[in-house]
Design an enzyme around this catalytic site. Structure first.
Site, PDB file in Angstrom:
ATOM      1  N   LYS A   1       0.848  -1.216   0.000  1.00 23.18           N
ATOM      2  CA  LYS A   1       0.000   0.000   0.000  1.00 23.18           C
ATOM      3  C   LYS A   1       0.874   1.253   0.000  1.00 23.18           C
ATOM      4  O   LYS A   1       0.687   2.159  -0.802  1.00 23.18           O
ATOM      5  CB  LYS A   1      -0.926   0.012   1.239  1.00 23.18           C
ATOM      6  CG  LYS A   1      -1.868  -1.183   1.330  1.00 23.18           C
ATOM      7  CD  LYS A   1      -2.791  -1.094   2.529  1.00 23.18           C
ATOM      8  CE  LYS A   1      -2.130  -1.134   3.895  1.00 23.18           C
ATOM      9  NZ  LYS A   1      -1.411  -2.414   4.201  1.00 23.18           N
TER      10      LYS A   1
ATOM     11  N   ARG B   1      -9.949   0.190   8.590  1.00 20.75           N
ATOM     12  CA  ARG B   1      -9.465  -1.156   8.864  1.00 20.75           C
ATOM     13  C   ARG B   1     -10.462  -1.972   9.669  1.00 20.75           C
ATOM     14  O   ARG B   1     -10.116  -3.060  10.133  1.00 20.75           O
ATOM     15  CB  ARG B   1      -8.167  -1.077   9.677  1.00 20.75           C
ATOM     16  CG  ARG B   1      -6.977  -0.660   8.867  1.00 20.75           C
ATOM     17  CD  ARG B   1      -5.832  -0.419   9.806  1.00 20.75           C
ATOM     18  NE  ARG B   1      -4.781  -1.358   9.570  1.00 20.75           N
ATOM     19  CZ  ARG B   1      -3.615  -1.028   8.975  1.00 20.75           C
ATOM     20  NH1 ARG B   1      -3.396   0.184   8.567  1.00 20.75           N
ATOM     21  NH2 ARG B   1      -2.702  -1.908   8.804  1.00 20.75           N
TER      22      ARG B   1
ATOM     23  N   ARG C   1      12.048  -6.356   5.605  1.00 19.31           N
ATOM     24  CA  ARG C   1      12.050  -4.906   5.818  1.00 19.31           C
ATOM     25  C   ARG C   1      12.557  -4.557   7.214  1.00 19.31           C
ATOM     26  O   ARG C   1      13.378  -3.674   7.380  1.00 19.31           O
ATOM     27  CB  ARG C   1      10.643  -4.331   5.604  1.00 19.31           C
ATOM     28  CG  ARG C   1      10.624  -2.824   5.835  1.00 19.31           C
ATOM     29  CD  ARG C   1       9.280  -2.215   5.553  1.00 19.31           C
ATOM     30  NE  ARG C   1       8.262  -2.754   6.462  1.00 19.31           N
ATOM     31  CZ  ARG C   1       7.001  -2.396   6.449  1.00 19.31           C
ATOM     32  NH1 ARG C   1       6.580  -1.523   5.567  1.00 19.31           N
ATOM     33  NH2 ARG C   1       6.139  -2.917   7.303  1.00 19.31           N
TER      34      ARG C   1
ATOM     35  N   ARG D   1      10.900  -3.207  10.075  1.00 20.25           N
ATOM     36  CA  ARG D   1      10.410  -2.062  10.851  1.00 20.25           C
ATOM     37  C   ARG D   1      10.159  -2.534  12.281  1.00 20.25           C
ATOM     38  O   ARG D   1      10.154  -3.743  12.535  1.00 20.25           O
ATOM     39  CB  ARG D   1       9.092  -1.577  10.193  1.00 20.25           C
ATOM     40  CG  ARG D   1       8.701  -0.165  10.519  1.00 20.25           C
ATOM     41  CD  ARG D   1       7.532   0.288   9.652  1.00 20.25           C
ATOM     42  NE  ARG D   1       6.282  -0.386   9.992  1.00 20.25           N
ATOM     43  CZ  ARG D   1       5.179  -0.331   9.250  1.00 20.25           C
ATOM     44  NH1 ARG D   1       5.168   0.364   8.126  1.00 20.25           N
ATOM     45  NH2 ARG D   1       4.093  -0.975   9.618  1.00 20.25           N
TER      46      ARG D   1
ATOM     47  N   ARG E   1      -0.776  -8.923  13.244  1.00 14.47           N
ATOM     48  CA  ARG E   1      -1.288  -7.981  12.228  1.00 14.47           C
ATOM     49  C   ARG E   1      -2.087  -8.712  11.153  1.00 14.47           C
ATOM     50  O   ARG E   1      -3.107  -8.219  10.674  1.00 14.47           O
ATOM     51  CB  ARG E   1      -0.117  -7.209  11.585  1.00 14.47           C
ATOM     52  CG  ARG E   1       0.450  -6.138  12.520  1.00 14.47           C
ATOM     53  CD  ARG E   1       1.875  -5.765  12.178  1.00 14.47           C
ATOM     54  NE  ARG E   1       2.015  -5.096  10.907  1.00 14.47           N
ATOM     55  CZ  ARG E   1       3.185  -5.002  10.249  1.00 14.47           C
ATOM     56  NH1 ARG E   1       4.281  -5.535  10.747  1.00 14.47           N
ATOM     57  NH2 ARG E   1       3.239  -4.355   9.114  1.00 14.47           N
TER      58      ARG E   1
HETATM   59  P1  AP5 Z   1       4.727  -1.539   1.952  1.00 15.42           P
HETATM   60  O1  AP5 Z   1       4.527  -0.722   0.742  1.00 15.42           O
HETATM   61  O2  AP5 Z   1       5.258  -0.888   3.186  1.00 15.42           O
HETATM   62  O3  AP5 Z   1       3.380  -2.332   2.281  1.00 15.42           O
HETATM   63  P2  AP5 Z   1       2.167  -1.861   3.160  1.00 15.42           P
HETATM   64  O4  AP5 Z   1       0.967  -2.578   2.646  1.00 15.42           O
HETATM   65  O5  AP5 Z   1       2.106  -0.373   3.245  1.00 15.42           O
HETATM   66  O6  AP5 Z   1       2.651  -2.536   4.516  1.00 15.42           O
HETATM   67  P3  AP5 Z   1       2.746  -1.967   5.986  1.00 15.42           P
HETATM   68  O7  AP5 Z   1       3.459  -3.024   6.757  1.00 15.42           O
HETATM   69  O8  AP5 Z   1       3.275  -0.589   6.040  1.00 15.42           O
HETATM   70  O9  AP5 Z   1       1.210  -1.971   6.285  1.00 15.42           O
HETATM   71  P4  AP5 Z   1       0.468  -2.076   7.603  1.00 15.42           P
HETATM   72  O10 AP5 Z   1      -0.916  -1.945   7.141  1.00 15.42           O
HETATM   73  O11 AP5 Z   1       0.775  -3.248   8.454  1.00 15.42           O
HETATM   74  O12 AP5 Z   1       1.138  -0.861   8.405  1.00 15.42           O
HETATM   75  P5  AP5 Z   1       0.605   0.565   8.790  1.00 15.42           P
HETATM   76  O13 AP5 Z   1       1.747   1.449   8.871  1.00 15.42           O
HETATM   77  O14 AP5 Z   1      -0.547   0.961   7.938  1.00 15.42           O
HETATM   78  O15 AP5 Z   1       5.658  -2.791   1.540  1.00 15.42           O
HETATM   79  C1  AP5 Z   1       6.112  -3.705   2.517  1.00 15.42           C
HETATM   80  C2  AP5 Z   1       7.486  -4.229   2.080  1.00 15.42           C
HETATM   81  O16 AP5 Z   1       7.361  -4.950   0.865  1.00 15.42           O
HETATM   82  C3  AP5 Z   1       8.497  -3.100   1.796  1.00 15.42           C
HETATM   83  O17 AP5 Z   1       9.748  -3.508   2.208  1.00 15.42           O
HETATM   84  C4  AP5 Z   1       8.437  -2.938   0.264  1.00 15.42           C
HETATM   85  O18 AP5 Z   1       9.620  -2.465  -0.263  1.00 15.42           O
HETATM   86  C5  AP5 Z   1       8.159  -4.368  -0.173  1.00 15.42           C
HETATM   87  N1  AP5 Z   1       7.365  -4.446  -1.422  1.00 15.42           N
HETATM   88  C6  AP5 Z   1       6.351  -3.622  -1.814  1.00 15.42           C
HETATM   89  N2  AP5 Z   1       5.867  -4.012  -3.008  1.00 15.42           N
HETATM   90  C7  AP5 Z   1       6.591  -5.119  -3.368  1.00 15.42           C
HETATM   91  C8  AP5 Z   1       6.559  -5.988  -4.497  1.00 15.42           C
HETATM   92  N3  AP5 Z   1       5.701  -5.807  -5.484  1.00 15.42           N
HETATM   93  N4  AP5 Z   1       7.418  -7.039  -4.519  1.00 15.42           N
HETATM   94  C9  AP5 Z   1       8.324  -7.242  -3.497  1.00 15.42           C
HETATM   95  N5  AP5 Z   1       8.411  -6.439  -2.404  1.00 15.42           N
HETATM   96  C10 AP5 Z   1       7.539  -5.397  -2.343  1.00 15.42           C
HETATM   97  O19 AP5 Z   1       0.009   0.260  10.250  1.00 15.42           O
HETATM   98  C11 AP5 Z   1       0.855  -0.056  11.313  1.00 15.42           C
HETATM   99  C12 AP5 Z   1       0.061  -0.130  12.608  1.00 15.42           C
HETATM  100  O20 AP5 Z   1      -0.540   1.145  12.878  1.00 15.42           O
HETATM  101  C13 AP5 Z   1      -1.102  -1.130  12.630  1.00 15.42           C
HETATM  102  O21 AP5 Z   1      -0.682  -2.444  12.938  1.00 15.42           O
HETATM  103  C14 AP5 Z   1      -1.980  -0.511  13.729  1.00 15.42           C
HETATM  104  O22 AP5 Z   1      -1.473  -0.803  15.003  1.00 15.42           O
HETATM  105  C15 AP5 Z   1      -1.825   0.987  13.472  1.00 15.42           C
HETATM  106  N6  AP5 Z   1      -2.845   1.490  12.541  1.00 15.42           N
HETATM  107  C16 AP5 Z   1      -2.654   1.919  11.261  1.00 15.42           C
HETATM  108  N7  AP5 Z   1      -3.828   2.256  10.696  1.00 15.42           N
HETATM  109  C17 AP5 Z   1      -4.784   2.046  11.640  1.00 15.42           C
HETATM  110  C18 AP5 Z   1      -6.199   2.185  11.653  1.00 15.42           C
HETATM  111  N8  AP5 Z   1      -6.884   2.589  10.568  1.00 15.42           N
HETATM  112  N9  AP5 Z   1      -6.858   1.853  12.784  1.00 15.42           N
HETATM  113  C19 AP5 Z   1      -6.204   1.426  13.875  1.00 15.42           C
HETATM  114  N10 AP5 Z   1      -4.866   1.254  13.929  1.00 15.42           N
HETATM  115  C20 AP5 Z   1      -4.159   1.564  12.822  1.00 15.42           C
END
Ligand code: AP5
Length: 184
Positions: free
Chosen positions: A13, A88, A127, A129, A140
């Site tokens: 995403k 979400r 990655r 993080r 997650r």
């Molecule tokens: P990336 O682009 O970072 O993927 P992503 O879907 O954004 O993954 P995230 O881990 O950031 O998503 P998330 O939803 O868990 O985290 P968020 O920050 O929203 O890509 C991931 C990796 O893959 C990278 O290394 C990239 O380079 C690689 N990659 C990408 N495309 C590729 C491809 N085609 N082929 C190979 N590799 C590839 O949320 C974190 C936390 O915040 C949640 O757990 C929760 O606690 C909180 N939170 C966030 N939003 C909410 C909400 N709405 N409500 C409540 N809590 C929330």
């Protein structure tokens, strides 16, 4: 245009959001990034949110929904925004419907990025993080399957959800997303 990117953790995403904002005039709203910034700045909200993020759980609605409502009412969202990581849960989806109606904003285009669990775990472990450890990733994914999947069903019942295969080159995946967005 308003866009919602949905997909499990690691589906790309954030990666595709970076591509989208280069070509489309939309404000990028990522609650995950916003919460991590709060944590880095040491705000009370950031400290509270971190308790949940470390465990891979959703941060409570009273924090996230308010944060998003405030953000989409800012001027740069008037011409369109892209939500990356919200809604979400069903309660967040319903809260978003209300916000959009109240602010007279356009219905969003929903893009669902689909990737298998094995590939997700592999990407996230690489990655590294703060929340990319085995235990938190498991939690997650469980949250995604239990709380976020119903959001996709909710939007499917209301209209169309554009499903994108999230495995392959970043450019190839973006080309598929672009086809959808250019068709709106
Ligand atoms: P990336 O682009 O970072 O993927 P992503 O879907 O954004 O993954 P995230 O881990 O950031 O998503 P998330 O939803 O868990 O985290 P968020 O920050 O929203 O890509 C991931 C990796 O893959 C990278 O290394 C990239 O380079 C690689 N990659 C990408 N495309 C590729 C491809 N085609 N082929 C190979 N590799 C590839 O949320 C974190 C936390 O915040 C949640 O757990 C929760 O606690 C909180 N939170 C966030 N939003 C909410 C909400 N709405 N409500 C409540 N809590 C929330």
């Amino acid at each position: 245009m308003n866009i919602i990117l949905v997909g499990p953790p690691g589906s790309g995403k954030g990666t595709q959001a970076e591509n989208i904002i280069k070509d489309y005039k939309v404000a990028h709203i990522s609650p995950g990034d916003m919460l991590r910034k709060h944590k880095k700045d040491g705000t009370e909200l950031g400290m509270k949110a971190n308790e949940y993020m470390q465990k891979g759980e959703l941060v409570p609605d009273e924090i996230v929904v308010k944060m998003i409502e405030q953000r989409i009412s800012e001027d740069d969202c008037k011409g369109g925004f892209m939500l990356d990581g919200f809604p979400r849960s069903l309660s967040q989806a319903k809260a978003l419907d209300e916000m959009l109606e109240k602010q007279n904003m356009e219905k969003p285009v929903i893009i669902n990025i689909v990737v298998s669990e094995d590939e997700l775990v592999d990407r996230l472990l690489k990655r590294g993080r703060a929340d990319d450890n085995e235990e938190t990733i498991k939690s997650r994914l469980k949250v995604f399957n239990g709380q976020t999947s119903p959001v996709i069903e909710y939007y499917s019942e209301k209209g169309s959800v554009h499903e994108i295969n999230g495995v392959g080159s970043i450019e190839g995946i973006y080309a598929e997303i672009k086809k959808v967005l250019d068709n709106q």
